[in-house]
Design an enzyme around this catalytic site. Structure first.
Site, PDB file in Angstrom:
ATOM      1  N   GLY A 251     140.762   3.108  23.077  1.00 24.12           N
ATOM      2  CA  GLY A 251     142.238   3.211  23.109  1.00 24.12           C
ATOM      3  C   GLY A 251     142.663   4.665  23.202  1.00 24.12           C
ATOM      4  O   GLY A 251     143.473   5.053  24.056  1.00 24.12           O
TER       5      GLY A 251
ATOM      6  N   GLY B 266     139.777   1.096  18.919  1.00 30.21           N
ATOM      7  CA  GLY B 266     140.995   1.818  19.281  1.00 30.21           C
ATOM      8  C   GLY B 266     140.759   3.310  19.264  1.00 30.21           C
ATOM      9  O   GLY B 266     141.263   4.047  20.119  1.00 30.21           O
TER      10      GLY B 266
ATOM     11  N   GLU C  90     155.430  -1.360  23.512  1.00 38.44           N
ATOM     12  CA  GLU C  90     156.079  -2.535  22.925  1.00 38.44           C
ATOM     13  C   GLU C  90     155.612  -2.559  21.482  1.00 38.44           C
ATOM     14  O   GLU C  90     154.450  -2.847  21.209  1.00 38.44           O
ATOM     15  CB  GLU C  90     155.675  -3.790  23.718  1.00 38.44           C
TER      16      GLU C  90
ATOM     17  N   GLU D 128     158.130  -3.927   8.794  1.00 37.25           N
ATOM     18  CA  GLU D 128     157.526  -5.092   9.438  1.00 37.25           C
ATOM     19  C   GLU D 128     156.377  -5.596   8.558  1.00 37.25           C
ATOM     20  O   GLU D 128     155.442  -4.854   8.264  1.00 37.25           O
ATOM     21  CB  GLU D 128     156.999  -4.685  10.813  1.00 37.25           C
TER      22      GLU D 128
ATOM     23  N   CYS E 277     155.857  -9.892  16.895  1.00 36.07           N
ATOM     24  CA  CYS E 277     156.679  -8.674  16.851  1.00 36.07           C
ATOM     25  C   CYS E 277     158.169  -8.992  16.902  1.00 36.07           C
ATOM     26  O   CYS E 277     158.981  -8.282  16.320  1.00 36.07           O
ATOM     27  CB  CYS E 277     156.289  -7.735  17.980  1.00 36.07           C
TER      28      CYS E 277
ATOM     29  N   LYS F  89     141.829  -2.530  27.554  1.00 37.92           N
ATOM     30  CA  LYS F  89     141.087  -2.544  26.291  1.00 37.92           C
ATOM     31  C   LYS F  89     141.776  -3.548  25.373  1.00 37.92           C
ATOM     32  O   LYS F  89     142.848  -3.297  24.829  1.00 37.92           O
ATOM     33  CB  LYS F  89     141.095  -1.175  25.599  1.00 37.92           C
TER      34      LYS F  89
HETATM   35  P1  TAP Z   1     147.201  -1.323  16.232  1.00 34.18           P
HETATM   36  O1  TAP Z   1     146.235  -0.462  15.516  1.00 34.18           O
HETATM   37  O2  TAP Z   1     148.417  -0.705  16.779  1.00 34.18           O
HETATM   38  O3  TAP Z   1     146.360  -2.063  17.383  1.00 34.18           O
HETATM   39  C1  TAP Z   1     146.843  -2.417  18.641  1.00 34.18           C
HETATM   40  C2  TAP Z   1     145.867  -1.967  19.740  1.00 34.18           C
HETATM   41  O4  TAP Z   1     145.754  -0.540  19.724  1.00 34.18           O
HETATM   42  C3  TAP Z   1     144.444  -2.493  19.552  1.00 34.18           C
HETATM   43  O5  TAP Z   1     143.852  -2.726  20.804  1.00 34.18           O
HETATM   44  C4  TAP Z   1     143.769  -1.329  18.858  1.00 34.18           C
HETATM   45  O6  TAP Z   1     142.360  -1.312  18.990  1.00 34.18           O
HETATM   46  C5  TAP Z   1     144.393  -0.160  19.583  1.00 34.18           C
HETATM   47  N1  TAP Z   1     144.312   1.113  18.871  1.00 34.18           N
HETATM   48  C6  TAP Z   1     144.079   1.335  17.559  1.00 34.18           C
HETATM   49  N2  TAP Z   1     144.062   2.665  17.306  1.00 34.18           N
HETATM   50  C7  TAP Z   1     144.293   3.289  18.477  1.00 34.18           C
HETATM   51  C8  TAP Z   1     144.392   4.662  18.858  1.00 34.18           C
HETATM   52  N3  TAP Z   1     144.240   5.646  17.992  1.00 34.18           N
HETATM   53  N4  TAP Z   1     144.647   4.947  20.154  1.00 34.18           N
HETATM   54  C9  TAP Z   1     144.815   3.965  21.064  1.00 34.18           C
HETATM   55  N5  TAP Z   1     144.699   2.653  20.754  1.00 34.18           N
HETATM   56  C10 TAP Z   1     144.452   2.315  19.485  1.00 34.18           C
HETATM   57  O7  TAP Z   1     147.652  -2.508  15.313  1.00 34.18           O
HETATM   58  P2  TAP Z   1     146.805  -3.222  14.119  1.00 34.18           P
HETATM   59  O8  TAP Z   1     146.161  -2.211  13.233  1.00 34.18           O
HETATM   60  O9  TAP Z   1     145.933  -4.213  14.746  1.00 34.18           O
HETATM   61  O10 TAP Z   1     147.970  -3.918  13.305  1.00 34.18           O
HETATM   62  C11 TAP Z   1     148.686  -3.169  12.323  1.00 34.18           C
HETATM   63  C12 TAP Z   1     150.148  -3.544  12.267  1.00 34.18           C
HETATM   64  O11 TAP Z   1     150.725  -3.345  13.531  1.00 34.18           O
HETATM   65  C13 TAP Z   1     150.425  -5.005  11.954  1.00 34.18           C
HETATM   66  O12 TAP Z   1     150.431  -5.252  10.604  1.00 34.18           O
HETATM   67  C14 TAP Z   1     151.780  -5.190  12.588  1.00 34.18           C
HETATM   68  O13 TAP Z   1     152.799  -4.800  11.710  1.00 34.18           O
HETATM   69  C15 TAP Z   1     151.752  -4.274  13.767  1.00 34.18           C
HETATM   70  N6  TAP Z   1     151.419  -4.988  15.025  1.00 34.18           N
HETATM   71  C16 TAP Z   1     152.418  -5.117  15.920  1.00 34.18           C
HETATM   72  C17 TAP Z   1     152.174  -5.806  17.081  1.00 34.18           C
HETATM   73  C18 TAP Z   1     153.264  -5.959  18.076  1.00 34.18           C
HETATM   74  S1  TAP Z   1     153.155  -7.095  19.177  1.00 34.18           S
HETATM   75  N7  TAP Z   1     154.289  -5.160  18.110  1.00 34.18           N
HETATM   76  C19 TAP Z   1     150.935  -6.374  17.348  1.00 34.18           C
HETATM   77  C20 TAP Z   1     149.903  -6.191  16.416  1.00 34.18           C
HETATM   78  C21 TAP Z   1     150.184  -5.491  15.264  1.00 34.18           C
HETATM   79  P3  TAP Z   1     141.456  -2.110  17.916  1.00 34.18           P
HETATM   80  O14 TAP Z   1     141.782  -3.531  18.094  1.00 34.18           O
HETATM   81  O15 TAP Z   1     140.065  -1.840  18.328  1.00 34.18           O
HETATM   82  O16 TAP Z   1     141.819  -1.571  16.587  1.00 34.18           O
END
Ligand code: TAP
Length: 473
Positions: free
Chosen positions: A207, A203, A245, A378, A279, A170
């Site tokens: 997810g 998600g 991660e 972060e 990250c 996903k």
């Molecule tokens: P997340 O919500 O963690 O999204 C990452 C992945 O998880 C996406 O595929 C997302 O789907 C999915 N997801 C969301 N809610 C979920 C749930 N309840 N159960 C399972 N999977 C779920 O991150 P974000 O909201 O895009 O970013 C928020 C913050 O996270 C950023 O500001 C940053 O600080 C941090 N971030 C960290 C990383 C790394 S590499 N460590 C990468 C991105 C963001 P959707 O795309 O459909 O929401």
């Protein structure tokens, strides 16, 4: 408009069982670039069934077959280079040069590395009193974030294929298109049907469904700590193996014998590459007190060497943030920083002339205390914090005083000191000066930066179970 309303399940592109869609926004123009379908639990179920059905054969495929599939993927990936670069510039806002040099190359690197790692990989080992068998973990669910559309997906997919584990992917719904191209490449590469499945969607539905699905054995997630925690709790119900991660707040330690210009460039590239949405970005810069003024001046002077602007324009180093939400988050941290520390350059609002698009001003804070919010949380944007130190052990103590432990950077000359710092930062990956990245070097975090390791042979191990056989004839 790029409307991709199908999922890739059991070797075919099939309609979603639901009618809801998700809009994908180009962050540089703020325009809708297309839609994807918002998958349902039924779609996910179909994909898991296909993966389960593929498991007996795929998990017993030979090393040679897996190497060949990976090599075919490499060939297909290279053939679609321009398209991949183009789509990542549109969905993520990455400048064309970054889409190519960082995103395209990293995705490619993982497939090449997995094929290479497999050559020397032993799935059977005679250990004297017993024989060790390494067997596919089962069906894996892969959940990936938006910040590296090909890197995050490719490292997981490549390791899973190498281990013979069928997957359901996903991708992030903000950046789904590079993953759709990857699915097409994998299809063309001859990977058996059901071994790779892609379900698009939110998600909260797909997810969440992956992390709680009783027929998924392992979840590999990259993204935020909050979602990681949620996934771990869900996975606990069926005692699934998880690899997480998550985030970081990595230190850059500038030694007193460092070249000020080299150190300032390192600190800047950490917040400007991918607009700081990395990250492992080094966002806390520890500088000897005696170097403070010189270092601050160099950082400000060199900032224009990372031009911010339209990712399609030549010469641009830094594009917009991925979304309005991400822009708002970064703004709120900059506001906090203005109260907690001294603003050296940047600040809230958009850079001049870039009113359309989610552009943020590159921002550097100095006189930062390591326990302030901007030094502990972060930010995921182009924001750096300068923290001064008197002696190196004090710098290391502050560097390790964080809930995270993903990466660390050290800039300087004295070899013994470089080794000392590398072995005393509590993090999963250390970069000394301008060392090149090795795709076989494990990637993952200490502490709340995660569980498990990706990339290369360690990445393959994540998709395997270990069995000891006593008395193997
Ligand atoms: P997340 O919500 O963690 O999204 C990452 C992945 O998880 C996406 O595929 C997302 O789907 C999915 N997801 C969301 N809610 C979920 C749930 N309840 N159960 C399972 N999977 C779920 O991150 P974000 O909201 O895009 O970013 C928020 C913050 O996270 C950023 O500001 C940053 O600080 C941090 N971030 C960290 C990383 C790394 S590499 N460590 C990468 C991105 C963001 P959707 O795309 O459909 O929401």
């Amino acid at each position: 408009m790029r409307n991709e309303l199908k999922h890739y399940i059991n070797g075919e592109w099939i309609e979603s069982t639901g009618s809801e869609t998700i809009e994908v926004i180009n962050p540089a123009t703020e325009e809708v670039m297309g839609k994807i379908s918002s998958g349902t639990e039924e779609d996910l179920d179909k994909a898991v069934k296909a993966a389960r059905a593929a498991f007996p054969t795929f998990s017993h495929s030979t090393k040679e077959e897996r190497i060949q599939w990976l090599k075919n993927i490499v060939e297909g990936y290279e053939a679609r280079k321009e398209e991949l670069i183009d789509v990542m510039t549109d969905e993520l806002g990455a400048p064309l040069s970054v889409s190519e040099e960082v995103h395209y190359n990293m995705g490619l690197g993982h497939f090449k590395q997995a094929a290479e790692s497999l050559e020397d990989f032993s799935f059977t080992e005679d250990r004297g009193g017993h024989t060790l068998l390494k067997e596919s973990v089962g069906v894996s669910g892969l959940i990936t974030p938006w910040n590296f559309p090909t890197n995050q997906t490719s490292t997981k997919i490549a390791s899973a294929i190498a281990a013979g584990s069928p997957v359901v992917l996903k991708p992030a719904s903000k950046t789904p298109y590079a993953a759709i191209i990857l699915a097409e490449i994998i299809h063309e590469a001859g990977v058996p049907k059901g071994a790779f499945n892609l379900v698009n969607g939110s998600g909260s539905v797909i997810g969440n469904g992956i992390s709680s699905h009783p027929d998924i054995d392992f979840v590999s997630f990259t993204g935020s700590g909050t979602t990681g925690e949620h996934i771990m709790k869900n996975a606990a119900e069926t005692i699934k193996k998880v690899a997480l991660e998550l985030g970081g707040k990595s230190p850059v330690i500038v030694l007193d014998d460092a070249d000020v210009e080299v150190a300032a460039k390192t600190a800047l590239s950490n917040i400007m590459t991918n607009t700081g949405q990395v990250c492992s970005a080094g966002t806390r810069v520890f500088v000897p007190k005696s170097m403070k003024e010189d270092f601050e001046k160099k950082m400000v002077d060199l900032l224009p060497t990372f031009p911010v602007g339209d990712p399609r324009k030549e010469g641009i180093a830094t594009g917009p943030l991925v979304s309005k939400d991400q822009w708002d988050t970064v703004q709120s941290y900059i506001e906090k920083g203005e109260k907690e520390a001294t603003l050296l350059t940047g600040g809230t609002g958009k850079p001049e002339g870039l009113e359309t698009g989610y552009y943020a001003k590159p921002t550097i804070f100095t006189d930062v205390s390591n326990d302030s919010v901007i030094a502990q949380e972060e930010i995921f944007g182009p924001v750096s914090t300068i923290i001064t130190y008197d002696d190196l052990d004090e710098a290391l103590e502050m560097a390790n005083d964080t809930v995270y432990g993903l990466a660390g950077y050290v800039v300087g000359k004295d070899e013994e000191t470089l080794r000392y710092v590398a072995s005393n930062i509590k993090a999963g990956r250390i970069k000394i000066n301008d060392a090149k990245t090795d795709f076989n070097g494990p990637f993952g975090g200490y502490k709340q930066s995660g569980i498990g390791r990706e990339w290369g042979d360690f990445g393959i191990e994540e998709y395997l179970e270990i069995k000891s056989v006593h008395g193997m004839p």
